[in-house]
Motif scaffolding. Structure first.
Motif, PDB file in Angstrom:
ATOM      1  N   TRP A  89      -0.753  11.362  16.774  1.00  0.00           N
ATOM      2  CA  TRP A  89       0.202  10.444  16.160  1.00  0.00           C
ATOM      3  C   TRP A  89       1.587  10.986  16.436  1.00  0.00           C
ATOM      4  O   TRP A  89       1.831  12.173  16.220  1.00  0.00           O
ATOM      5  N   ILE A  90       2.491  10.121  16.909  1.00  0.00           N
ATOM      6  CA  ILE A  90       3.878  10.542  17.099  1.00  0.00           C
ATOM      7  C   ILE A  90       4.570  10.671  15.753  1.00  0.00           C
ATOM      8  O   ILE A  90       5.246  11.663  15.476  1.00  0.00           O
ATOM      9  N   THR A  91       4.404   9.678  14.901  1.00  0.00           N
ATOM     10  CA  THR A  91       5.015   9.719  13.574  1.00  0.00           C
ATOM     11  C   THR A  91       4.007  10.235  12.551  1.00  0.00           C
ATOM     12  O   THR A  91       2.802  10.285  12.806  1.00  0.00           O
ATOM     13  N   GLY A  92       4.533  10.594  11.361  1.00  0.00           N
ATOM     14  CA  GLY A  92       3.704  11.207  10.342  1.00  0.00           C
ATOM     15  C   GLY A  92       3.060  10.217   9.390  1.00  0.00           C
ATOM     16  O   GLY A  92       3.239   8.997   9.499  1.00  0.00           O
ATOM     17  N   PRO A  93       2.295  10.727   8.410  1.00  0.00           N
ATOM     18  CA  PRO A  93       1.555   9.879   7.476  1.00  0.00           C
ATOM     19  C   PRO A  93       2.433   8.914   6.679  1.00  0.00           C
ATOM     20  O   PRO A  93       2.037   7.770   6.440  1.00  0.00           O
ATOM     21  N   ALA A  94       3.602   9.345   6.249  1.00  0.00           N
ATOM     22  CA  ALA A  94       4.467   8.465   5.453  1.00  0.00           C
ATOM     23  C   ALA A  94       4.920   7.259   6.269  1.00  0.00           C
ATOM     24  O   ALA A  94       4.948   6.123   5.770  1.00  0.00           O
ATOM     25  N   ALA A  95       5.282   7.485   7.536  1.00  0.00           N
ATOM     26  CA  ALA A  95       5.673   6.378   8.404  1.00  0.00           C
ATOM     27  C   ALA A  95       4.505   5.440   8.640  1.00  0.00           C
ATOM     28  O   ALA A  95       4.675   4.213   8.666  1.00  0.00           O
ATOM     29  N   ARG A  96       3.317   5.991   8.795  1.00  0.00           N
ATOM     30  CA  ARG A  96       2.145   5.146   9.032  1.00  0.00           C
ATOM     31  C   ARG A  96       1.819   4.305   7.798  1.00  0.00           C
ATOM     32  O   ARG A  96       1.405   3.147   7.915  1.00  0.00           O
ATOM     33  N   ARG A  97       2.014   4.876   6.615  1.00  0.00           N
ATOM     34  CA  ARG A  97       1.828   4.079   5.393  1.00  0.00           C
ATOM     35  C   ARG A  97       2.836   2.940   5.334  1.00  0.00           C
ATOM     36  O   ARG A  97       2.505   1.820   4.924  1.00  0.00           O
ATOM     37  N   ALA A  98       4.070   3.231   5.741  1.00  0.00           N
ATOM     38  CA  ALA A  98       5.094   2.183   5.758  1.00  0.00           C
ATOM     39  C   ALA A  98       4.714   1.064   6.717  1.00  0.00           C
ATOM     40  O   ALA A  98       4.967  -0.115   6.448  1.00  0.00           O
ATOM     41  N   VAL A  99       4.099   1.422   7.835  1.00  0.00           N
ATOM     42  CA  VAL A  99       3.666   0.414   8.803  1.00  0.00           C
ATOM     43  C   VAL A  99       2.570  -0.463   8.203  1.00  0.00           C
ATOM     44  O   VAL A  99       2.557  -1.688   8.388  1.00  0.00           O
ATOM     45  N   ALA A 131       2.240  -1.196   5.086  1.00  0.00           N
ATOM     46  CA  ALA A 131       2.920  -2.091   4.144  1.00  0.00           C
ATOM     47  C   ALA A 131       3.596  -3.242   4.886  1.00  0.00           C
ATOM     48  O   ALA A 131       3.602  -4.378   4.406  1.00  0.00           O
ATOM     49  N   LEU A 132       4.152  -2.961   6.051  1.00  0.00           N
ATOM     50  CA  LEU A 132       4.754  -4.020   6.856  1.00  0.00           C
ATOM     51  C   LEU A 132       3.688  -4.982   7.366  1.00  0.00           C
ATOM     52  O   LEU A 132       3.886  -6.205   7.359  1.00  0.00           O
ATOM     53  N   LEU A 140      -6.076  -2.781  13.831  1.00  0.00           N
ATOM     54  CA  LEU A 140      -4.980  -3.681  13.441  1.00  0.00           C
ATOM     55  C   LEU A 140      -5.155  -4.270  12.050  1.00  0.00           C
ATOM     56  O   LEU A 140      -4.705  -5.387  11.771  1.00  0.00           O
ATOM     57  N   THR A 141      -5.817  -3.533  11.161  1.00  0.00           N
ATOM     58  CA  THR A 141      -6.005  -3.991   9.793  1.00  0.00           C
ATOM     59  C   THR A 141      -5.037  -3.282   8.849  1.00  0.00           C
ATOM     60  O   THR A 141      -4.449  -2.266   9.192  1.00  0.00           O
ATOM     61  N   VAL A 142      -4.904  -3.838   7.654  1.00  0.00           N
ATOM     62  CA  VAL A 142      -4.148  -3.191   6.588  1.00  0.00           C
ATOM     63  C   VAL A 142      -5.118  -2.330   5.803  1.00  0.00           C
ATOM     64  O   VAL A 142      -6.124  -2.826   5.277  1.00  0.00           O
ATOM     65  N   ARG A 143      -4.828  -1.062   5.721  1.00  0.00           N
ATOM     66  CA  ARG A 143      -5.740  -0.147   5.031  1.00  0.00           C
ATOM     67  C   ARG A 143      -5.015   0.563   3.891  1.00  0.00           C
ATOM     68  O   ARG A 143      -3.846   0.901   3.990  1.00  0.00           O
ATOM     69  N   GLY A 144      -5.742   0.738   2.802  1.00  0.00           N
ATOM     70  CA  GLY A 144      -5.227   1.494   1.670  1.00  0.00           C
ATOM     71  C   GLY A 144      -4.361   0.719   0.696  1.00  0.00           C
ATOM     72  O   GLY A 144      -3.842   1.293  -0.255  1.00  0.00           O
ATOM     73  N   LEU A 145      -4.214  -0.604   0.896  1.00  0.00           N
ATOM     74  CA  LEU A 145      -3.339  -1.390   0.023  1.00  0.00           C
ATOM     75  C   LEU A 145      -4.072  -2.485  -0.737  1.00  0.00           C
ATOM     76  O   LEU A 145      -3.469  -3.200  -1.530  1.00  0.00           O
ATOM     77  N   GLY A 146      -5.336  -2.676  -0.481  1.00  0.00           N
ATOM     78  CA  GLY A 146      -6.130  -3.647  -1.228  1.00  0.00           C
ATOM     79  C   GLY A 146      -5.677  -5.088  -1.079  1.00  0.00           C
ATOM     80  O   GLY A 146      -5.669  -5.845  -2.056  1.00  0.00           O
TER      81      GLY A 146
END
Length: 371
Positions: free
Chosen positions: A176-186, A188-189, A210-216
């Motif tokens: 991963w180029i970016t870290g976990p926080a950035a991936r969580r933000a993605v 959410a987007l 290409l799914t949304v994970r962790g946000l229910g």
């Protein structure tokens, strides 16, 4: 109206707009509307458009308020609908509930509604005020308006880059180029969009879900792949889950019939689009998605698809996540060829926000509407 009344209206509309955003990505082809009912300075009902586009925000708020809705002010983030669809018009529900006043920032540009909702409310003796927080509401409903007026969805482009603008190493490694926080933000987007889109190259190289994970989320976004020849692996994650979460393939003319049948057999939807310069035409691509009802599309690359959208001035908002890593000139650039020969002809956007996500920078840019 007094200054105090205007401030009260603004506070209530801020609340309604926040409620409406809860439906983003869940309500297409309907707009994500919020509604707050206020009586004697107290909130008696609130609601937002539910997944799939109904029930509408107004009926949700009225159901919560019950008899307390009589004499209340309804703050709605878009003109209430005045036409019979799968549900009765919201204006009728507001009138029948005894609402005394309706505050809405914008008229609905859908010709089935445009101005008629306000007219019917006024004819019933309900005071109507418009313009409160109109600029914010316009941004929130931009995708809905674009689809109605131009036939295309709002496009958000995301780039996750190294310091020197690369999306992968020379060997193609990108996770991963970016870290976990950035991936969580993605994620959410993704959740706030109707669809997540990538190019065929990204689908082949990364085998993404290409799914949304962790946000229910109640409704996963449609997975869209722009692939001229349908040459995406049939054993990949997208193909093997197409019956569970929609997969749409935008493809050029002349694809092999057996390949098309294989994808359709897996449950995917095929959308033929025109070519331009040997590639899928970006404008026709978005028209095809708009015709299917999409209002907001989140594009995650790759570089050539991102470049084609930017070059055609079809990127409405750009999110750039930049990591503190350098990959060098041999890395894969974040954007494909743009054909820019003069700086004055380069795509330019306006910076509207900047933040830190973990150890990465997050910049938000919007398309320029005039200088």
């Amino acid at each position: 109206m007094s200054q105090g009344g205007l401030e009260a209206d603004r506070r209530a509309m801020v609340h309604a707009l926040a409620l409406g955003r809860r439906g983003m990505g869940q309500t297409w082809p309907n707009p994500a509307v919020g509604c707050v009912l206020v009586r004697e300075g107290r909130i008696v009902g609130r609601g937002w458009t539910q997944p799939g586009g109904r029930p509408h925000a107004e009926t949700q708020a009225l159901a919560m308020a019950g008899d307390a809705a009589r004499g209340a002010t309804a703050y709605v983030t878009l003109e209430p609908c005045a036409h019979h669809g799968q549900t009765p018009p919201c204006v009728d529900a507001l009138i029948d509930a005894g609402i005394a006043r309706v505050v809405a920032p914008l008229a609905d540009s859908d010709p089935r509604v445009s101005g008629q909702g306000f007219d019917r409310l006024r004819a019933a003796g309900i005071a109507v005020e418009t313009g409160v927080m109109a600029d914010v509401a316009m941004r929130d409903h931009a995708g809905f308006f674009l689809r109605i007026e131009q036939g295309r969805p709002f496009v958000t482009l995301k780039l996750a880059l190294s310091l020197d603008g690369r999306i992968a190493t020379a060997t193609g490694e990108s996770r991963w180029i970016t870290g976990p926080a950035a991936r969580r933000a993605v994620h959410a987007l993704r959740a706030r969009h109707d669809a997540v889109m990538v190019g065929g190259g990204t689908a082949r190289a990364d085998n993404p879900a290409l799914t949304v994970r962790g946000l229910g989320v109640a409704r996963q976004p449609v997975r869209v792949v722009a692939t001229r020849f349908l040459d995406v692996p049939l054993m990949g994650q997208l193909a093997q889950t197409a019956r569970d979460i929609p997969v749409w393939l935008l493809h050029g003319p002349g694809v092999r019939a057996e390949t098309a049948r294989a994808w359709e057999g897996l449950g995917a939807t095929l959308l033929p689009v025109a070519k331009a310069g040997g590639r899928i035409d970006p404008s026709d691509m978005l028209q095809a998605l708009g015709a299917q009802g999409l209002t907001r599309v989140f594009c995650e690359g790759g570089g050539q698809l991102a470049a084609s959208l930017l070059a055609a001035d079809l990127v409405d908002e750009l999110h750039v996540f930049t990591a503190g890593v350098a990959l060098g000139a041999e890395g894969v650039p974040g954007l494909g060829a743009l054909g820019v020969e003069k700086l004055s002809l380069a795509p330019r956007l306006t910076l509207v926000d900047s933040s830190v996500e973990g150890g990465d920078l997050h910049h938000v840019w919007r398309r320029r509407t005039g200088d």
